[in-house]
Design a protein around this motif. Structure first.
Motif, short mmCIF file in Angstrom:
data_model
loop_
_atom_site.label_atom_id
_atom_site.label_comp_id
_atom_site.label_asym_id
_atom_site.label_seq_id
_atom_site.Cartn_x
_atom_site.Cartn_y
_atom_site.Cartn_z
N GLU A 187 -0.79 2.21 -0.74
CA GLU A 187 -1.91 2.80 0.08
C GLU A 187 -2.69 1.54 0.67
OE1 GLU A 187 -4.60 4.93 -2.35
OE2 GLU A 187 -3.50 6.84 -2.09
N LEU A 188 -2.65 0.38 -0.11
CA LEU A 188 -3.24 -1.03 0.47
C LEU A 188 -2.22 -1.47 1.47
CD1 LEU A 188 -5.11 -3.25 0.45
CD2 LEU A 188 -3.75 -4.22 -1.53
N SER A 189 -1.03 -1.31 1.43
CA SER A 189 -0.14 -1.77 2.59
C SER A 189 -0.48 -1.09 3.66
CB SER A 189 1.21 -1.69 2.26
OG SER A 189 1.56 -0.39 2.00
N HIS A 190 -0.61 0.28 3.80
CA HIS A 190 -1.16 1.20 4.67
C HIS A 190 -2.38 0.81 5.49
CE1 HIS A 190 2.25 3.87 4.99
NE2 HIS A 190 2.21 4.00 3.89
N VAL A 191 -3.42 0.48 4.70
CA VAL A 191 -4.66 -0.17 4.93
C VAL A 191 -4.64 -1.36 5.66
CG1 VAL A 191 -6.87 -0.79 4.12
CG2 VAL A 191 -5.98 1.14 3.15
N LEU A 192 -3.85 -2.13 5.36
CA LEU A 192 -3.38 -3.52 6.05
C LEU A 192 -2.84 -3.45 7.41
CD1 LEU A 192 -2.26 -5.94 2.94
CD2 LEU A 192 -4.65 -6.00 4.14
N HIS A 193 -2.02 -2.49 7.51
CA HIS A 193 -1.21 -2.41 8.65
C HIS A 193 -2.25 -1.54 9.55
CE1 HIS A 193 2.78 -3.70 8.03
NE2 HIS A 193 2.86 -3.16 6.91
N LYS A 194 -2.98 -0.50 9.29
CA LYS A 194 -3.67 0.37 10.23
C LYS A 194 -4.95 -0.56 10.43
CE LYS A 194 -0.95 3.63 9.82
NZ LYS A 194 -0.05 3.95 10.89
N CYS A 195 -5.36 -1.23 9.69
CA CYS A 195 -6.68 -2.05 10.13
C CYS A 195 -6.48 -3.18 11.25
CB CYS A 195 -7.36 -2.65 9.03
SG CYS A 195 -8.35 -1.44 7.95
N ASP A 196 -4.92 -3.79 10.83
CA ASP A 196 -4.83 -4.68 11.75
C ASP A 196 -4.56 -4.12 13.24
OD1 ASP A 196 -4.74 -6.82 10.09
OD2 ASP A 196 -2.47 -6.69 9.75
N ASP A 197 -3.98 -2.74 13.38
CA ASP A 197 -3.64 -2.04 14.42
C ASP A 197 -5.09 -1.82 15.10
OD1 ASP A 197 -0.96 -2.40 14.00
OD2 ASP A 197 -0.79 -0.22 13.05
#
Length: 964
Positions: A187-197
């Motif tokens: 979930e943290l990896s998804h948060v990092l990717h989506k927030c960067d986007d």
């Protein structure tokens, strides 16, 4: 309880009068007479003992049958305390004793072996946890034989199970924690990717609008009121003073300390000169406008953000509640995760979305944190610096790889550990089940503290007495006890249990009888007749050669592959399949009798087969069955079954109904007479003359006078050629009506023979006389017998004088055993007798029998009704499904009829198997069951016996497996 000495007249005399005689005292004539009486009684006692020994030996060597219960004996076991456990183990392996609870009034907590039983319960609880874990892992435990013995004691087994449970719980907890950490990192990896986007999109959008972008370092922005949007920027407040974003941790927020330039000097350098760009970029991306014109200082409100994941199903309510809690003072961006992710808490795959919320104020953050936790959202830290985000992303990927390998390793260890436990789980279950059964049995025994022995009483078949003694000897040898165990045969007035030795053929029929009620000890077992009568009556209702052949093939398949089918039924645990496999021989016999009755009816899938050539011919002498038919020659008879010439005739249904209706009456009266005959045999066996003369004789007279005469008339009508005598066939219905309504008068259409009215009047008189006979005779005779037993009588002989009577009482008290005479003060009281109760019971029984003869005879007409329905249903399927394709093939021929014929045969086969061979078979089975339970067994069967349930490890293990 030790067996008391058997009290006989000889022993009483020895201990009574002769004990008081002084040495050297001469014998008086009275004493000489007493000595002669004692010698006579001693000889009689020895003869009785020899006769009982011969009866026991004959019962032990006689072959056991299904007609009556085996002879049962009450035995007493005296076992040393040290040999008790091993002796019970040997007895459980043999399975020959049904123990009586000698501690019936003692509570379960006060029994001797309750501590050991609690250990077994604790081991069973631990084993259930292991079994659930093994089943959840998809492993199967190999079956262990109940004869195998574990060498571990219960204490050692309990310690081993406890250690195994601790290992499973530790491995399971570690695996669950690793999986939760892995899911949280995903979930943290998804948060990092989506927030960067999200921020990349915001910078790109800001550059397109005004050339202002969002820098790589994000911490805070200060908002002031602007004319157009209600906010403005303050130049002094934009000098990077104030708090920034919180470093929130997952699912609980961070430490709550606000981030500032003073506390993070390495980040404040990057923020200098870029705050206006941050504010411009954020405002532009948030509100779609350019940079606001500063008009003054309006406050020191600071902007922060929070991010995490939330289940997609809860997203609308989550967003709506946030908007209301902050009164719209927040900005929320949502990005869906394209794949399902596993929740760290519930370990379930769900659809989730990443959220990013911008807010103003510390209180807003507290509200949002509580709302996010309430909705099951997981909040994660999103670093403000690009270098830290990149380092965190690299660390997450590395940690994911490590957790993946570690999780696989722990899962492998857990799987191997469960695999080792699965290989022994069933053996442990069997061992614990045997131990619990043995301890429950020992709790039924009586413990003698003085002699340190255990005393038990049990019912045992006479044929297994020697095997039981052998088991006791083996128990003493295995335990190394000093004294041998003792087995005594006791005399008791308690009713023994009923025990039949059945095999795989008769077991299903015995189950049918036991479902209604267990036979009383000594009475005839209905299962001995049900083996033949049940499949025969089924065949009468299901009679068809084709359908019976299908049922026979199915039963033969179950019998031929019985071992495979039994294992498959045990593995699938399907009740319907299990009942079919257990009743495989019953299905086979039902199919065979259906074929036999189908040959009698000459029915093959509802059609008649011309096996021997019809004796009915047309006018030209041919067998075209067109026009009026007549016999080929006088006295011509079809060799077996119904002539096929009746098929398609105009009066086929009338002939079939008349034939099957009369056949049903004949079979019903015959089976009811069989039940009455069995009641006579039971009364003779129990030497009950009252039941013979007051129940059987009047009941037989009543049944034979009415329904037996009706059967005689049926056979007389069948045996007479009324066409040759040029007389109309008499109507049996008219005969039966006038038999009751017009006694002594026979109308011409009901006359069978000369003198018929006198015979019918005599039979009707006998039927009316038998009713008060069965109503009054038995209660009056029982009252007379009861009155004859009243009064004062001596115990053994009236010649005993007063002194010998006192000696008898004194000797009885010395042995702590009070006889009947002493307990009743020399007066014999007969059993309580209530004439009113006996009379009411006899009235109910008589009325039930009289009305039951009529209703039971009418009930047997179901044989005709179901047979008729079976034939007509088969004809409908033939004419509506299979006949049209055959007609089309006859007219067209060639390949044009192939498809219709194939479809017609397929549909006809499916309908025949589904409706007739399944549903119709079940209906005939239930009707045959009712005829045996109600119409047949109520003539003689009590069904209030007690089934012999021996203490057996094999049956205990089977019950354990059935409960699983």
């Amino acid at each position: 309880r030790l067996a008391p000495e058997r009290r006989t007249p000889a022993s009483i005399l020895r201990r009574g009068r002769w004990a008081d005689r002084l040495p050297g005292e001469p014998d008086s004539p009275k004493t000489t007479a007493k000595a002669a009486e004692m010698a006579r009684l001693t000889r009689q006692e020895e003869e009785d003992q020899k006769r009982r020994a011969q009866e026991e030996a004959a019962a032990a060597t006689a072959p056991s049958g299904l007609l009556r219960s085996e002879r049962m004996c009450m035995v007493q076991l005296i076992v040393q305390h040290d040999a008790a456990q091993v002796t019970v183990d040997e007895l459980g392996r043999l399975g020959s004793l049904m123990f009586v609870d000698l501690n019936e009034g003692v509570s379960a907590f006060r029994r001797n072996f309750m501590p050991e039983l609690r250990h077994c319960d604790e081991a069973d609880r631990l084993l259930r946890y292991i079994s659930d874990a093994v089943a959840a892992a998809g492993l199967k435990s190999p079956r262990a034989d109940w004869r195998d013995e574990l060498r571990d004691t219960m204490t050692e087994l309990l310690a081993e199970l406890d250690e195994a449970v601790r290992d499973i719980r530790q491995l399971t907890s570690s695996h669950r924690e690793l999986c939760a950490s892995y899911s949280a990192l995903v979930e943290l990896s998804h948060v990092l990717h989506k927030c960067d986007d999200i921020f990349s999109e915001a910078r790109a959008h800001g550059e397109q609008l005004g050339g202002v972008g969002v820098p790589s370092s994000l911490s805070y922005a200060e908002l002031v009121r602007a004319p157009s949007l209600g906010i403005a920027l303050d130049e002094q407040a934009s000098q990077c003073s104030g708090f920034g974003a919180y470093p929130y941790a997952s699912a609980g927020g961070g430490d709550g300390t606000p981030w500032s330039a003073a506390s993070h000097p390495d980040e404040s350098d990057q923020l200098d000169g870029t705050c206006r760009d941050v504010e411009s970029g954020i405002l532009g991306s948030m509100f779609g406008g350019g940079v606001a014109t500063p008009v003054g200082i309006a406050g020191a409100n600071r902007l922060g953000f929070i991010c995490g994941v939330v289940p997609r199903a809860r997203l609308p309510a989550f967003e709506r509640l946030l908007f209301r809690a902050t009164r719209g003072n927040m900005f929320m961006r949502i990005v869906d995760i394209g794949e399902m992710v596993r929740d760290p808490k519930t370990d379930e795959l769900v659809h989730k979305s990443v959220f990013l919320i911008f807010f103003s104020g510390e209180r807003s953050f507290e509200k949002m944190a509580k709302i996010a936790d309430a909705f099951g959202a997981h909040r994660y830290n999103y670093p403000t610096q690009y270098q830290r985000r990149a380092a965190l992303h690299t660390q997450v990927l590395r940690r994911l790889d490590e957790l993946s390998h570690l999780t696989d390793h722990v899962a492998g260890r857990r799987a191997s550990h469960l695999s080792r436990l699965a290989s022994r789980t069933h053996a442990w279950k069997v061992h614990i089940t045997k131990q619990k059964a043995a301890l429950r049995t020992l709790n039924c025994w009586n413990y003698d503290l003085a002699r340190r022995v255990l005393i038990a009483e049990a019912w045992c078949p006479a044929s297994l007495i020697d095997e039981t003694r052998g088991a006791l000897r083996r128990g003493v040898t295995r335990s190394g006890a000093n004294a041998a165990s003792i087995l005594n045969i006791l005399d008791t007035e308690d009713p023994p249990p009923t025990y039949f030795k059945v095999n795989k053929v008769t077991a299903a029929f015995q189950d049918i009888v036991d479902t209604y009620g267990v036979p009383r000890y000594g009475e005839i077992n209905p299962a001995a007749f049900t083996v033949v009568t049940f499949p025969f009556l089924f065949g009468v209702m299901f009679g068809d050669v084709g359908h019976g052949a299908l049922l026979t093939l199915f039963g033969a398949y179950l019998c031929y592959f019985e071992k495979h089918n039994l294992e498959r039924a045990a593995a699938l645990r399907d009740d319907i399949l299990t009942m079919a496999v257990r009743g495989r021989y019953m299905l086979l016999l039902m199919g065979v009798f259906s074929i036999y009755c189908g040959l009698l009816y000459n029915d093959v899938f509802g059609l008649m087969a011309d096996l021997f050539g019809s004796v009915w011919v047309d006018q030209s002498g041919g067998r075209s069955h067109q026009g009026e038919l007549h016999l080929a020659h006088h006295g011509a008879v079809y060799p077996f079954g119904i002539d096929p010439g009746w098929h398609r005739s105009a009066n086929e249904l009338t002939f079939g109904n008349s034939y099957k209706m009369k056949l049903s009456i004949v079979l019903g009266v015959a089976q009811m007479l069989l039940g009455l005959g069995i009641s006579l045999v039971n009364a003779i066996h129990h030497k009950n003359e009252i039941d013979i003369w007051c129940d059987f004789v009047p009941q037989a007279i009543f049944l034979l006078s009415i329904f037996g005469y009706l059967v005689f008339c049926i056979f007389y009508k069948w045996a007479t050629d009324w066409v040759a005598e040029s007389l109309p066939a008499p109507s049996l219905i008219t005969l039966l009506i006038t038999f009751f309504m017009q006694p002594g008068d026979v109308p011409p259409e009901a006359r069978l023979y000369e003198g018929q009215e006198h015979v019918q009047l005599l039979l009707l008189t006998l039927a009316f006389v038998s009713v008060p006979w069965m109503l009054l005779a038995k209660p009056l005779l029982l009252r007379k017998r009861h009155r004859a037993k009243l009064g004062y009588k001596t115990v053994h002989a009236r010649e005993l004088d007063l002194d010998s009577g006192r000696s008898l009482l004194r000797a009885s008290r010395d042995d702590d055993s009070i006889s009947i005479a002493s307990s009743h003060n020399g007066k014999l009281h007969a059993e309580e007798f209530d004439f009113t109760e006996v009379m009411v019971h006899q009235v109910i029984h008589s009325i039930e029998y009289v009305l039951g003869c009529v209703s039971n005879t009418a009930s047997y007409l179901r044989l005709w009704a179901l047979s008729l329905a079976h034939k007509q249903l088969s004809n409908v399927f033939w004419e509506m499904i299979l006949l049209p394709p055959l007609k089309s093939c006859r007219s067209s021929g060639g390949l044009h009829c192939t498809l219709p014929l194939f479809l017609g045969v397929a549909v006809w086969l499916v309908v025949t198997v589904a409706i007739i061979c399944c549903m119709e078979m079940l209906s005939a089975f239930l009707h045959a069951l009712r005829l045996h339970w109600v119409e047949f067994q109520n003539k003689f069967y009590k069904g209030d016996g007690k089934k012999f349930a021996p203490f057996s490890f094999e049956e205990a293990v089977e019950r354990m497996e059935d409960e699983e």
